[in-house]
Design an enzyme around this catalytic site. Structure first.
Site, mmCIF file in Angstrom:
data_model
loop_
_atom_site.group_PDB
_atom_site.id
_atom_site.type_symbol
_atom_site.label_atom_id
_atom_site.label_comp_id
_atom_site.label_asym_id
_atom_site.label_seq_id
_atom_site.Cartn_x
_atom_site.Cartn_y
_atom_site.Cartn_z
ATOM 1 N N ASP A 103 -5.354 -2.423 -2.838
ATOM 2 C CA ASP A 103 -4.267 -1.733 -2.749
ATOM 3 C C ASP A 103 -3.296 -1.694 -3.767
ATOM 4 O OD1 ASP A 103 -3.488 -4.309 -2.048
ATOM 5 O OD2 ASP A 103 -2.217 -3.674 -0.460
ATOM 6 N N LYS A 125 -3.655 -12.496 2.114
ATOM 7 C CA LYS A 125 -4.964 -11.816 2.226
ATOM 8 C C LYS A 125 -5.462 -11.604 0.818
ATOM 9 C CE LYS A 125 -3.139 -7.290 3.819
ATOM 10 N NZ LYS A 125 -2.012 -7.516 4.181
ATOM 11 N N GLU A 151 -8.060 -8.554 9.188
ATOM 12 C CA GLU A 151 -7.333 -7.521 9.915
ATOM 13 C C GLU A 151 -8.139 -6.232 9.727
ATOM 14 O OE1 GLU A 151 -2.813 -7.960 10.378
ATOM 15 O OE2 GLU A 151 -3.199 -7.915 8.074
ATOM 16 N N GLU A 152 -7.932 -5.339 10.644
ATOM 17 C CA GLU A 152 -8.679 -4.143 10.531
ATOM 18 C C GLU A 152 -8.047 -3.137 9.500
ATOM 19 O OE1 GLU A 152 -5.894 -1.514 11.138
ATOM 20 O OE2 GLU A 152 -5.615 -3.753 11.941
ATOM 21 N N HIS A 172 0.937 -1.191 -0.050
ATOM 22 C CA HIS A 172 0.029 0.159 -0.104
ATOM 23 C C HIS A 172 0.861 1.303 -0.037
ATOM 24 C CE1 HIS A 172 0.967 -0.794 4.284
ATOM 25 N NE2 HIS A 172 0.911 0.392 4.370
ATOM 26 N N ASP A 183 -3.946 -7.113 -2.273
ATOM 27 C CA ASP A 183 -4.378 -8.220 -1.166
ATOM 28 C C ASP A 183 -5.318 -7.344 -0.105
ATOM 29 O OD1 ASP A 183 -2.465 -6.393 -0.069
ATOM 30 O OD2 ASP A 183 -1.156 -7.857 0.599
ATOM 31 N N ARG A 184 -5.717 -6.141 -0.167
ATOM 32 C CA ARG A 184 -6.648 -5.489 0.481
ATOM 33 C C ARG A 184 -7.907 -4.952 -0.245
ATOM 34 N NH1 ARG A 184 -3.706 -1.281 4.483
ATOM 35 N NH2 ARG A 184 -1.696 -2.472 5.167
ATOM 36 N N ARG A 192 0.981 4.298 15.871
ATOM 37 C CA ARG A 192 -0.514 3.980 15.599
ATOM 38 C C ARG A 192 -1.244 3.981 17.073
ATOM 39 N NH1 ARG A 192 -0.802 2.590 10.070
ATOM 40 N NH2 ARG A 192 0.695 0.980 9.351
ATOM 41 N N ASP A 251 -0.833 -4.304 -4.323
ATOM 42 C CA ASP A 251 -0.421 -5.618 -4.669
ATOM 43 C C ASP A 251 -1.883 -6.335 -4.457
ATOM 44 O OD1 ASP A 251 -0.529 -5.310 -1.935
ATOM 45 O OD2 ASP A 251 0.882 -6.918 -1.736
ATOM 46 N N LYS A 287 8.805 -9.182 -1.101
ATOM 47 C CA LYS A 287 8.481 -10.080 0.009
ATOM 48 C C LYS A 287 8.462 -11.400 -0.570
ATOM 49 C CE LYS A 287 3.894 -8.528 -0.415
ATOM 50 N NZ LYS A 287 2.522 -8.629 -0.097
HETATM 51 C C1 VG1 Z 1 0.138 -3.096 8.063
HETATM 52 C C2 VG1 Z 1 -1.252 -3.081 8.717
HETATM 53 C C3 VG1 Z 1 -1.222 -4.789 8.816
HETATM 54 C C4 VG1 Z 1 -1.041 -5.467 7.501
HETATM 55 C C5 VG1 Z 1 0.403 -4.963 6.805
HETATM 56 C C6 VG1 Z 1 0.869 -5.519 5.459
HETATM 57 O O1 VG1 Z 1 1.109 -3.193 8.729
HETATM 58 O O2 VG1 Z 1 -1.472 -2.654 9.786
HETATM 59 O O3 VG1 Z 1 -2.565 -5.232 9.251
HETATM 60 O O4 VG1 Z 1 -0.865 -6.906 7.689
HETATM 61 O O5 VG1 Z 1 0.404 -3.568 6.938
HETATM 62 O O6 VG1 Z 1 -0.222 -5.136 4.572
HETATM 63 P P1 VG1 Z 1 1.854 -2.080 9.899
HETATM 64 O O7 VG1 Z 1 3.205 -2.875 10.513
HETATM 65 O O8 VG1 Z 1 2.061 -0.801 8.938
HETATM 66 O O9 VG1 Z 1 0.896 -1.766 10.713
HETATM 67 V V1 VG1 Z 1 0.293 -4.822 3.030
HETATM 68 O O10 VG1 Z 1 -1.256 -4.986 1.928
HETATM 69 O O11 VG1 Z 1 0.928 -3.373 3.215
HETATM 70 O O12 VG1 Z 1 1.269 -6.243 2.581
HETATM 71 CO CO CO Z 2 -0.980 -5.093 0.240
#
Ligand code: VG1
Ligand code: CO
Length: 543
Positions: free
Chosen positions: A277, A376, A363-364, A114, A281-282, A496, A279, A126
């Protein structure tokens, strides 16, 4: 073709976070940066000679150069087969599916998810293992250790592979297969969901807008929603992946997908607005004048999952990350299913999925998926929602508000402080964690602290213990504050603060979210002094 080793020196910043290695694009462009990290991944693993590696990315700037470097490294390291998305494009969920389909050793995904892209944006890598999930901490620790001491990598002098055409070529003993990026994933979705039922929804005039935010989900969305499901052409917008995402921040939330949310609240609002997003997955869901929080969406999905034939005999339990609102717990309690709570990061669901402890996880942060894969999956989540709409005949708003009426509403808000000095942010978290033991029983107005502590997670299957720098404070009136640092920033730090509060008075369900969580926000500031110590007057992003 010659295979040879090249001398190199380590980069001390090759440390993975919540989802792989993410850094500024300019950092990734340094000579040997990609090669060092990928060779460190290979050095940390064994037994991949002759096996299959999946390779692709979200199309962001520098993917094209990185992918050619990785092809050469993979050939030199003796992989038997590389499967690469056409033009280097593969969404994260498509990759996870291909790992299972081809029983691959693993995959490299070139994405910072994202985070924004382009020469001034971010880039990332990744590593997914044979499970189709991101590598576990025990492995990423070894990878990062290797990266800190690496002194050579293996490569070869083959020409660049033409990724514009599908087909098979060979480099030495390695087969290189360039495949259509969309087809396998779309076929898999057709196995899971009732496409004729969803098609019927569109035939009856259901209207939708899907905003791909110029990122990787566009080709998948055009094919699945417009071609297979018969949504009118034009349903999918910004559907061509651009290297810099057209300057957009490809994070599907009401702040970065503001135009889409504005449409959802306009006179021309479609029945459903959605987005994904970088990639893919959201997912984001906003109904006509009605925003659906990911925690509420997930709870509705859990409530209805057994109605989807693919899942009927596979309902085992559910899992959500710790900051995710516990609506799902309330919904499935009477059905007798367990709900597991995990730390932030998709990899923590992997053991639960693999051991059939859970069917869905969420996840939120706009992420949900199921036992259908190890990552995801944004488009899957939207298809599940559409399938539930088609089967129940209800509107999105009805699905959510009926759930509130039955179980109460768990309000959730996230306050982010972006671009902080890393050392200061870490110090603030440390100081909060030190204060926690003194908080139990303390009263802040109507809020009395029930428990306060750091978050330590023991994986129920592997028994691996993860201690995540994080403060967790619960109150006797069904409220919770969580404070932690983001693990996906490429530079600086994001602090956060998650604010959660369960309300069981129907008169309050439609109240303004920020009014409901205001007291909690004030308590979080009193405990952490984040505004005072950073000189900020307000969070950078409020969700
Ligand atoms: C964030 C989100 C988390 C998610 C992660 C990867 O992590 O809070 O819930 O799994 O991004 O998502 P963080 O450590 O920034 O809170 V993605 O779609 O960026 O692979
Ligand atoms: Co993503």
């Amino acid at each position: 073709m010659d295979i040879f080793s090249v001398k190199t020196t380590p980069f001390q910043d090759q440390q993975t976070g919540t989802g792989g290695l993410r850094r500024k694009t300019s950092v990734f462009k340094q000579k040997h940066y990609v090669e060092n990290f990928v060779q460190s991944i290979f050095d940390a693993c064994s037994g991949f000679e002759g096996k299959t590696l999946i390779l692709g990315g979200d199309g962001r700037y520098f993917n094209d150069r990185a992918i050619q470097a990785i092809i050469k490294l993979s050939v030199a390291n003796q992989f038997g087969r590389l499967i690469i998305g056409q033009n280097g494009l593969l969404s994260t969920p498509a990759v996870s599916h291909l790992i299972h389909k081809h029983k691959a050793f693993g995959a490299l995904i070139l994405s910072a998810s994202h985070n924004p892209g382009g020469p001034d944006g971010d880039m990332g890598i990744k590593f997914d293992t044979h499970t189709g999930s991101g590598a576990q901490e025990s492995l990423t620790n070894v990878i990062c250790e290797k990266a800190r001491t690496i002194d050579r990598f293996w490569t070869c002098d083959m020409p660049d592979v033409d990724l514009t055409k599908t087909g098979i070529t060979y480099a030495g003993a390695t087969e290189i297969q360039v495949i259509d990026s969309v087809y396998d994933y779309a076929a898999y979705m057709q196995q899971i969901f009732d496409f004729p039922a969803i098609k019927g929804l569109f035939e009856k005039g259901f209207t939708m807008r899907y905003d791909a935010l110029n990122a990787s989900s566009g080709p998948y969305a055009h094919y699945i929603f417009e071609k297979l499901l018969g949504a009118p052409v034009g349903t999918v917008v910004r559907g061509t992946p651009l290297p810099d995402f057209g300057g957009l921040h490809p994070e599907p939330n009401p702040v970065y997908a503001k135009d889409l949310c504005d449409l959802a609240y306009s006179d021309n609002a479609p029945d459903l607005c959605c987005a994904s997003d970088g990639d893919s997955d959201r997912y984001l869901l906003v109904a006509n004048h009605f925003y659906i929080t990911p925690s509420d969406a997930f709870a509705v999905m859990a409530d209805h999952i057994a109605e989807i034939p693919f899942y009927k005999d596979k309902v085992y339990g559910f899992a959500r990350s710790m900051p995710t609102a516990w609506a799902v717990d309330l919904v499935v309690k009477d059905k007798g299913y367990p709900v597991y709570e995990t730390p932030t990061g998709w990899k923590f669901f992997e053991s639960l999925l693999a051991n059939k402890k859970i069917t869905l996880c969420g996840e939120e942060s706009f992420g949900a998926s199921s036992l259908h894969m190890g990552e995801k999956d944004g488009i899957w989540a939207i298809l599940l929602w559409l399938n539930i709409l088609a089967y129940t005949g209800k509107t999105s708003e009805e699905l959510v508000t009926e759930m509130w009426d039955k179980y109460g509403r768990v309000f959730y808000s996230l306050h982010n402080y972006d671009g902080l000095d890393g050392k200061l942010a870490a110090q603030i978290v440390d100081d909060v964690v030190k204060k926690l033991p003194t908080l139990k029983g303390k009263k802040f107005g109507e809020y009395e602290v029930e428990s306060a502590g750091p978050y330590i997670y023991t994986d129920p299957i592997t028994k691996e213990v993860s201690s995540v720098p994080c403060a967790l404070i619960t109150f006797t009136n069904k409220s919770k504050i969580i404070m932690r640092l983001s693990g996906t920033t490429s530079a600086g730090a994001t602090y956060r603060i998650y604010l959660l509060r369960q309300v069981n008075d129907p008169a309050l369900y439609r109240q303004d979210l920020q009014i409901v969580v205001k007291d909690l926000a004030d308590i979080a500031e009193e405990i952490s002094e984040v505004k005072k110590r950073t000189g900020r007057s307000a969070p950078s992003v409020i969700l």
